[in-house]
Design a protein around this motif. Structure first.
Motif, PDB file in Angstrom:
ATOM      1  N   LEU A 227       0.868  -1.126   0.090  1.00 31.62           N
ATOM      2  CA  LEU A 227      -0.049  -0.203   0.064  1.00 31.62           C
ATOM      3  C   LEU A 227       0.991   1.088  -0.010  1.00 31.62           C
ATOM      4  O   LEU A 227       0.696   2.165  -0.787  1.00 31.62           O
ATOM      5  CB  LEU A 227      -0.815   0.077   1.200  1.00 31.62           C
ATOM      6  N   ASP A 228       2.015   1.131   0.711  1.00 31.73           N
ATOM      7  CA  ASP A 228       2.830   2.297   0.731  1.00 31.73           C
ATOM      8  C   ASP A 228       3.632   2.656  -0.637  1.00 31.73           C
ATOM      9  O   ASP A 228       3.498   3.920  -1.182  1.00 31.73           O
ATOM     10  CB  ASP A 228       3.822   2.281   1.856  1.00 31.73           C
ATOM     11  N   GLY A 229       3.868   1.297  -1.105  1.00 33.28           N
ATOM     12  CA  GLY A 229       4.420   1.526  -2.531  1.00 33.28           C
ATOM     13  C   GLY A 229       3.509   2.163  -3.436  1.00 33.28           C
ATOM     14  O   GLY A 229       3.703   2.745  -4.536  1.00 33.28           O
ATOM     15  N   LEU A 230       1.927   1.814  -3.443  1.00 36.35           N
ATOM     16  CA  LEU A 230       0.963   2.135  -4.439  1.00 36.35           C
ATOM     17  C   LEU A 230       1.041   3.816  -4.304  1.00 36.35           C
ATOM     18  O   LEU A 230       0.770   4.403  -5.477  1.00 36.35           O
ATOM     19  CB  LEU A 230      -0.340   1.537  -4.146  1.00 36.35           C
ATOM     20  N   ALA A 231       0.944   4.437  -2.889  1.00 37.92           N
ATOM     21  CA  ALA A 231       0.904   5.647  -2.814  1.00 37.92           C
ATOM     22  C   ALA A 231       2.076   6.300  -3.562  1.00 37.92           C
ATOM     23  O   ALA A 231       1.936   7.397  -3.901  1.00 37.92           O
ATOM     24  CB  ALA A 231       0.757   6.242  -1.187  1.00 37.92           C
ATOM     25  N   GLU A 232       3.373   5.727  -3.343  1.00 38.81           N
ATOM     26  CA  GLU A 232       4.545   6.345  -3.901  1.00 38.81           C
ATOM     27  C   GLU A 232       4.383   6.227  -5.288  1.00 38.81           C
ATOM     28  O   GLU A 232       4.702   7.433  -6.079  1.00 38.81           O
ATOM     29  CB  GLU A 232       5.664   5.777  -3.549  1.00 38.81           C
ATOM     30  N   VAL A 233       3.881   5.291  -5.869  1.00 39.23           N
ATOM     31  CA  VAL A 233       3.685   5.213  -7.582  1.00 39.23           C
ATOM     32  C   VAL A 233       2.816   6.460  -7.788  1.00 39.23           C
ATOM     33  O   VAL A 233       3.094   7.098  -9.231  1.00 39.23           O
ATOM     34  CB  VAL A 233       3.228   4.108  -7.954  1.00 39.23           C
ATOM     35  N   ALA A 234       1.823   6.803  -7.163  1.00 40.30           N
ATOM     36  CA  ALA A 234       0.915   7.639  -7.530  1.00 40.30           C
ATOM     37  C   ALA A 234       1.529   8.981  -7.631  1.00 40.30           C
ATOM     38  O   ALA A 234       1.144   9.779  -8.497  1.00 40.30           O
ATOM     39  CB  ALA A 234      -0.277   7.755  -6.460  1.00 40.30           C
ATOM     40  N   ALA A 235       2.468   9.384  -6.554  1.00 39.79           N
ATOM     41  CA  ALA A 235       3.003  10.523  -6.520  1.00 39.79           C
ATOM     42  C   ALA A 235       3.884  10.695  -7.870  1.00 39.79           C
ATOM     43  O   ALA A 235       4.063  11.717  -8.815  1.00 39.79           O
ATOM     44  CB  ALA A 235       4.014  10.795  -5.381  1.00 39.79           C
ATOM     45  N   GLY A 236       4.798   9.667  -8.343  1.00 40.40           N
ATOM     46  CA  GLY A 236       5.186   9.514  -9.409  1.00 40.40           C
ATOM     47  C   GLY A 236       4.410   9.711 -10.885  1.00 40.40           C
ATOM     48  O   GLY A 236       4.885  10.437 -11.596  1.00 40.40           O
ATOM     49  N   MET A 237       3.418   9.372 -10.741  1.00 44.01           N
ATOM     50  CA  MET A 237       2.456   9.184 -11.709  1.00 44.01           C
ATOM     51  C   MET A 237       1.849  10.940 -12.218  1.00 44.01           C
ATOM     52  O   MET A 237       1.768  11.289 -13.336  1.00 44.01           O
ATOM     53  CB  MET A 237       1.301   8.416 -11.610  1.00 44.01           C
ATOM     54  N   VAL A 238       1.655  11.395 -11.039  1.00 45.29           N
ATOM     55  CA  VAL A 238       1.270  12.823 -11.085  1.00 45.29           C
ATOM     56  C   VAL A 238       2.381  13.677 -12.149  1.00 45.29           C
ATOM     57  O   VAL A 238       1.934  14.263 -12.980  1.00 45.29           O
ATOM     58  CB  VAL A 238       1.233  13.454  -9.883  1.00 45.29           C
TER      59      VAL A 238
END
Length: 333
Positions: A227-238
């Protein structure tokens, strides 16, 4: 209860979740601050309400109709529970409610969230209540997660209500929603390179969500790290989307899919694995499950060769769902 019912029709779009899905679900969303990036697409859920001499609730996609006698009898039994909860909560008199959708049931494209938004808005209009756009997301989520007892997050409702590309940041006491600014040429190219494939397997995301969040509450380190990794990916996706970096978007989709699969053993079904293998020859830049996973749809970011990709997906038993991005959120028909 006001028995006066007016005719009303509202629709809301479904969405593609580019990154961070799952982190919008409590308790993770508020305890560790989730983040999601999604985009509304012009495939819509439509709700029509008409006056009637008795309650009649119908889903065109499911080819199912129920005839509850009074709202107090609208018990949860697996048959149009969201519709029954909506009419019961709306407190209006006998009416006919008909819903239809441009996507298959259990597609992973957020159709239940879009349905909730359209239901709340349509029933408000049918009851003659003043529309309150600011409360639409919260009310639609409460309808689904509390009234109908179908747990989930809020990203689908935000996409349905707002339209466009949205960054959602979850804090302990609020959600910060920001519209992303994509270069028009990049947005058009991104749209042309995405292939949405429905596997033909419907799934109930609330079942998987309950298992995953139960693991988070118990302190499962694998689930928490994913879950932490998914949140980090979202920041990169922006960053990737606003920079117009197609290859970075593809790489982040794959990273997101990897984290998704670590959440639950059933996340990648046999049909999904077969679809991935079928598209290997066209070498997509990235792909992931749409929504929670464990069935439903997948979408692929192509590096050209669209005709070949569509043919391969169809041969693998999938249905290709054409789409376009939309900035139009929920609104009257």
């Amino acid at each position: 209860m006001d028995d006066r019912v007016k005719a009303a029709c509202w629709s809301a779009p479904v969405r593609l979740d580019f990154a961070g899905g799952w982190t919008d679900v409590a308790p993770y969303a508020t305890e560790r601050r989730g983040m999601v990036v999604n985009a509304a697409i012009e495939r819509r859920v439509v709700v029509e309400v008409e006056p009637a001499d008795r309650y009649r609730l119908r889903s065109e996609e499911l080819d199912l109709t129920v005839h509850p006698r009074v709202p107090a009898d609208f018990e949860k039994d697996g048959k149009l529970d969201l519709l029954k909860a909506a009419v019961r909560s709306a407190g209006i008199g006998p009416c006919a409610v008909r819903v239809r959708s441009d996507v298959p049931p259990g597609s992973g494209l957020g159709s239940s969230g879009a349905l909730g938004v359209a239901l709340v808005a349509a029933l408000d209009a049918a009851a003659g209540r003043e529309q309150d756009p600011s409360s639409l997301v919260d009310r639609a989520w409460h309808l689904e997660a509390v009234e109908a007892d179908l747990p989930g997050g809020t990203q689908d409702q935000y996409a349905a209500a707002r339209g466009g590309f949205t960054e959602l940041r979850y804090e302990p006491d609020r959600v910060l929603a920001r519209s992303l600014r994509l270069d028009p040429a990049f947005r058009s190219e991104l749209e042309s390179r995405i292939l949405i494939c429905h596997t033909g397997q419907s799934r109930v995301s609330s079942d998987t969500i309950a298992r995953v969040m139960g693991g988070f509450v118990r302190g499962d380190s694998t689930i928490t790290a994913a879950l932490d990794g998914l949140a980090e990916v979202a920041a990169g996706m922006v960053v990737a989307l606003e920079a117009g970096d197609l290859r970075a978007v593809g790489a982040l989709l794959l990273e997101n899919w990897g984290h998704q699969q670590r959440l639950d053993p059933g996340m990648r079904t046999g049909a999904m694995a077969a679809l991935e293998r079928a598209l290997e020859p066209v070498r997509p830049l990235g792909w992931k499950a749409a929504g929670a996973g464990a069935g439903g749809s997948m979408f692929f970011l192509l590096d050209g060769r669209r005709d070949e990709a569509e043919a391969a997906a169809t041969a693998a038993g999938a249905t290709v769902l054409p789409f376009r991005f939309t900035d139009k959120g929920a609104g009257p028909c």
